[in-house]
Design a protein around this motif. Structure first.
Motif, PDB file in Angstrom:
ATOM      1  N   GLY A  93      42.443  38.722  34.815  1.00  0.00           N
ATOM      2  CA  GLY A  93      42.593  37.840  35.931  1.00  0.00           C
ATOM      3  C   GLY A  93      44.150  38.130  36.421  1.00  0.00           C
ATOM      4  O   GLY A  93      44.383  38.139  37.848  1.00  0.00           O
ATOM      5  N   LEU A  94      45.087  38.178  35.380  1.00  0.00           N
ATOM      6  CA  LEU A  94      46.254  38.268  35.879  1.00  0.00           C
ATOM      7  C   LEU A  94      46.636  39.582  36.550  1.00  0.00           C
ATOM      8  O   LEU A  94      47.455  39.774  37.666  1.00  0.00           O
ATOM      9  N   SER A  95      45.833  40.663  35.989  1.00  0.00           N
ATOM     10  CA  SER A  95      46.130  41.892  36.632  1.00  0.00           C
ATOM     11  C   SER A  95      45.537  42.071  38.012  1.00  0.00           C
ATOM     12  O   SER A  95      46.353  42.537  39.067  1.00  0.00           O
ATOM     13  N   ASP A  96      44.498  41.171  38.285  1.00  0.00           N
ATOM     14  CA  ASP A  96      43.790  41.253  39.520  1.00  0.00           C
ATOM     15  C   ASP A  96      44.766  40.390  40.649  1.00  0.00           C
ATOM     16  O   ASP A  96      44.935  40.955  41.660  1.00  0.00           O
ATOM     17  N   HIS A  97      45.290  39.418  40.125  1.00  0.00           N
ATOM     18  CA  HIS A  97      46.291  38.644  41.186  1.00  0.00           C
ATOM     19  C   HIS A  97      47.642  39.382  41.173  1.00  0.00           C
ATOM     20  O   HIS A  97      47.986  39.294  42.357  1.00  0.00           O
ATOM     21  N   ALA A  98      47.977  40.045  40.159  1.00  0.00           N
ATOM     22  CA  ALA A  98      49.052  40.819  40.396  1.00  0.00           C
ATOM     23  C   ALA A  98      48.915  41.851  41.617  1.00  0.00           C
ATOM     24  O   ALA A  98      49.802  42.243  42.350  1.00  0.00           O
ATOM     25  N   THR A  99      47.683  42.766  41.828  1.00  0.00           N
ATOM     26  CA  THR A  99      47.405  43.566  42.660  1.00  0.00           C
ATOM     27  C   THR A  99      47.232  42.757  44.012  1.00  0.00           C
ATOM     28  O   THR A  99      47.722  43.436  45.211  1.00  0.00           O
ATOM     29  N   MET A 100      46.786  41.472  44.147  1.00  0.00           N
ATOM     30  CA  MET A 100      46.708  40.644  45.320  1.00  0.00           C
ATOM     31  C   MET A 100      48.289  40.598  45.678  1.00  0.00           C
ATOM     32  O   MET A 100      48.581  40.517  47.053  1.00  0.00           O
ATOM     33  N   LEU A 122      45.228  48.201  52.922  1.00  0.00           N
ATOM     34  CA  LEU A 122      45.007  46.533  53.378  1.00  0.00           C
ATOM     35  C   LEU A 122      44.133  45.997  52.495  1.00  0.00           C
ATOM     36  O   LEU A 122      44.084  44.527  52.229  1.00  0.00           O
ATOM     37  N   TYR A 123      43.285  46.455  51.931  1.00  0.00           N
ATOM     38  CA  TYR A 123      42.166  45.937  51.433  1.00  0.00           C
ATOM     39  C   TYR A 123      41.972  46.181  49.781  1.00  0.00           C
ATOM     40  O   TYR A 123      40.806  45.923  49.125  1.00  0.00           O
ATOM     41  N   LYS A 124      42.883  46.654  49.199  1.00  0.00           N
ATOM     42  CA  LYS A 124      42.732  47.025  47.801  1.00  0.00           C
ATOM     43  C   LYS A 124      42.338  45.850  46.967  1.00  0.00           C
ATOM     44  O   LYS A 124      41.574  46.269  45.816  1.00  0.00           O
ATOM     45  N   PRO A 125      42.783  44.619  47.256  1.00  0.00           N
ATOM     46  CA  PRO A 125      42.396  43.526  46.119  1.00  0.00           C
ATOM     47  C   PRO A 125      41.076  43.036  46.334  1.00  0.00           C
ATOM     48  O   PRO A 125      40.535  42.390  45.429  1.00  0.00           O
ATOM     49  N   PHE A 126      40.467  43.387  47.417  1.00  0.00           N
ATOM     50  CA  PHE A 126      39.107  43.090  47.535  1.00  0.00           C
ATOM     51  C   PHE A 126      37.839  43.660  46.978  1.00  0.00           C
ATOM     52  O   PHE A 126      38.062  44.901  47.303  1.00  0.00           O
ATOM     53  N   SER A 127      36.815  43.253  46.693  1.00  0.00           N
ATOM     54  CA  SER A 127      35.723  44.154  45.950  1.00  0.00           C
ATOM     55  C   SER A 127      34.726  44.006  46.924  1.00  0.00           C
ATOM     56  O   SER A 127      33.866  42.929  47.198  1.00  0.00           O
ATOM     57  N   PRO A 128      34.256  45.161  47.407  1.00  0.00           N
ATOM     58  CA  PRO A 128      33.176  45.296  48.341  1.00  0.00           C
ATOM     59  C   PRO A 128      31.851  45.023  47.787  1.00  0.00           C
ATOM     60  O   PRO A 128      30.990  44.366  48.069  1.00  0.00           O
ATOM     61  N   GLU A 129      31.878  45.216  46.392  1.00  0.00           N
ATOM     62  CA  GLU A 129      30.732  45.177  45.415  1.00  0.00           C
ATOM     63  C   GLU A 129      30.231  43.615  45.332  1.00  0.00           C
ATOM     64  O   GLU A 129      29.167  43.259  45.656  1.00  0.00           O
ATOM     65  N   LYS A 130      31.167  43.051  45.115  1.00  0.00           N
ATOM     66  CA  LYS A 130      31.077  41.366  45.105  1.00  0.00           C
ATOM     67  C   LYS A 130      30.814  40.552  46.297  1.00  0.00           C
ATOM     68  O   LYS A 130      29.606  40.162  46.453  1.00  0.00           O
ATOM     69  N   GLN A 131      31.325  40.997  47.571  1.00  0.00           N
ATOM     70  CA  GLN A 131      30.740  40.586  48.754  1.00  0.00           C
ATOM     71  C   GLN A 131      29.419  40.990  49.195  1.00  0.00           C
ATOM     72  O   GLN A 131      28.531  40.125  49.549  1.00  0.00           O
ATOM     73  N   ALA A 132      28.972  42.314  48.606  1.00  0.00           N
ATOM     74  CA  ALA A 132      27.854  42.977  48.936  1.00  0.00           C
ATOM     75  C   ALA A 132      26.591  42.013  48.045  1.00  0.00           C
ATOM     76  O   ALA A 132      25.657  41.866  48.654  1.00  0.00           O
ATOM     77  N   GLY A 133      27.093  41.682  46.797  1.00  0.00           N
ATOM     78  CA  GLY A 133      26.031  41.189  46.173  1.00  0.00           C
ATOM     79  C   GLY A 133      25.829  39.775  46.291  1.00  0.00           C
ATOM     80  O   GLY A 133      24.784  39.324  46.354  1.00  0.00           O
ATOM     81  N   TYR A 134      26.986  39.039  46.862  1.00  0.00           N
ATOM     82  CA  TYR A 134      26.718  37.502  47.354  1.00  0.00           C
ATOM     83  C   TYR A 134      25.762  37.614  48.583  1.00  0.00           C
ATOM     84  O   TYR A 134      24.761  36.887  48.665  1.00  0.00           O
ATOM     85  N   GLU A 135      26.045  38.585  49.634  1.00  0.00           N
ATOM     86  CA  GLU A 135      25.274  38.504  50.613  1.00  0.00           C
ATOM     87  C   GLU A 135      23.784  39.183  50.386  1.00  0.00           C
ATOM     88  O   GLU A 135      22.927  38.433  50.987  1.00  0.00           O
ATOM     89  N   HIS A 136      23.548  39.777  49.318  1.00  0.00           N
ATOM     90  CA  HIS A 136      22.213  39.921  48.857  1.00  0.00           C
ATOM     91  C   HIS A 136      21.638  38.845  48.424  1.00  0.00           C
ATOM     92  O   HIS A 136      20.375  38.750  48.668  1.00  0.00           O
ATOM     93  N   TRP A 137      22.192  38.388  47.374  1.00  0.00           N
ATOM     94  CA  TRP A 137      21.744  36.839  46.861  1.00  0.00           C
ATOM     95  C   TRP A 137      21.289  35.899  48.012  1.00  0.00           C
ATOM     96  O   TRP A 137      20.088  35.411  48.049  1.00  0.00           O
ATOM     97  N   LEU A 138      22.130  35.972  49.072  1.00  0.00           N
ATOM     98  CA  LEU A 138      21.835  34.897  50.063  1.00  0.00           C
ATOM     99  C   LEU A 138      20.515  35.388  50.837  1.00  0.00           C
ATOM    100  O   LEU A 138      19.403  34.569  51.218  1.00  0.00           O
TER     101      LEU A 138
END
Length: 253
Positions: A93-100, A122-138
């Protein structure tokens, strides 16, 4: 070897941990943290092993886990193994926040004209997979039409909350502070005015939030762990109380 047995009353342990006595009583009632023994006068007494278990519980609560999940985790493996695994997650998590933070710094420099950025940067910290998975779940859970509307409520998750405007975040904090105060004062979810919360949701969605959509949103709050985790950090049990209040409110619109 310890030269004495460390023992703490429920009040002493609560003060040391920065939690309420009522919370420790609740943990005892649900079997999550039992005292070492109970005196004849009913006083709970805790020792070092219970103090360490409470610390572990608080580590997991700070990570957004529900009490049910924590209880299941505490039944698996040894404390050293669990804590080592949790440390690894925190380091990641610290590594992810460091990237952010690094991307934020570059963007700030970019906006001042000091550091040009490629579109991909611009979008290095953001995971397309997580957002895609969330929208698929919805979409799977509520259908494509409802998913489109409710997906805009992702701002209520931890990641989304950090992305909304300062004014929007301030207003949400004010609304939730008032609701949490009602909840902790023992107010019934059937007697809560949610007009401000419903209005805020509509503004964030950028479209009307009618009674049906608002009621359906309460189901999302209880069905997806991201939402539950954020509400439980505000106050333990608040997620279920809020969802019940939203259902009642939507039925009277």
């Amino acid at each position: 070897m310890e030269s004495r047995i460390e023992e703490y009353t429920v009040g002493e342990l609560a003060r040391a941990a920065g939690v309420s006595v009522r919370m420790l009583h609740h943990y005892h009632a649900i079997g999550l943290l039992k005292p070492a023994h109970i005196l004849r006068n009913g006083y709970r007494v805790y020792r070092r092993i219970e103090a360490l278990r409470l610390q572990e519980i608080l580590f997991y609560r700070a990570a957004g886990m529900q009490l049910r999940e924590i209880a299941e985790l505490l039944d698996c493996g040894a404390p050293l193994q669990r804590l080592s695994a949790h440390r690894s997650r925190l380091v990641k998590g610290l590594s992810d926040h460091a990237t952010m933070i690094a991307t934020l710094d570059r963007t700030i420099s970019h906006l001042t004209g000091d550091d040009p950025m490629m579109i991909e940067d611009l979008y290095k910290p953001f995971s397309p997979e997580k957002q895609a998975g969330y929208e698929h779940w919805l979409a799977e859970t509520y259908g494509p039409d409802m998913a489109l509307a409710v997906a805009k409520a992702q701002i209520d998750t931890k990641e989304g909350f950090e992305s909304i405007s300062e004014d929007g975040a301030k207003r949400l904090r004010e609304i939730e502070t008032a609701l949490v105060a009602n909840y902790e004062a023992g107010a019934s979810p059937e007697n809560v005015d949610l007009s401000e919360h419903q209005s805020w949701v509509a503004e964030m969605w950028g479209q009307p939030c009618d009674a049906g959509a608002y009621g359906k949103l309460s189901e999302v709050y209880l069905a997806h762990p991201d939402f539950i985790a954020r509400f439980e950090t505000l106050s333990e049990g608040f997620s279920h109380w809020l969802a019940a209040a939203m259902v009642t409110w939507s039925k009277h619109q």
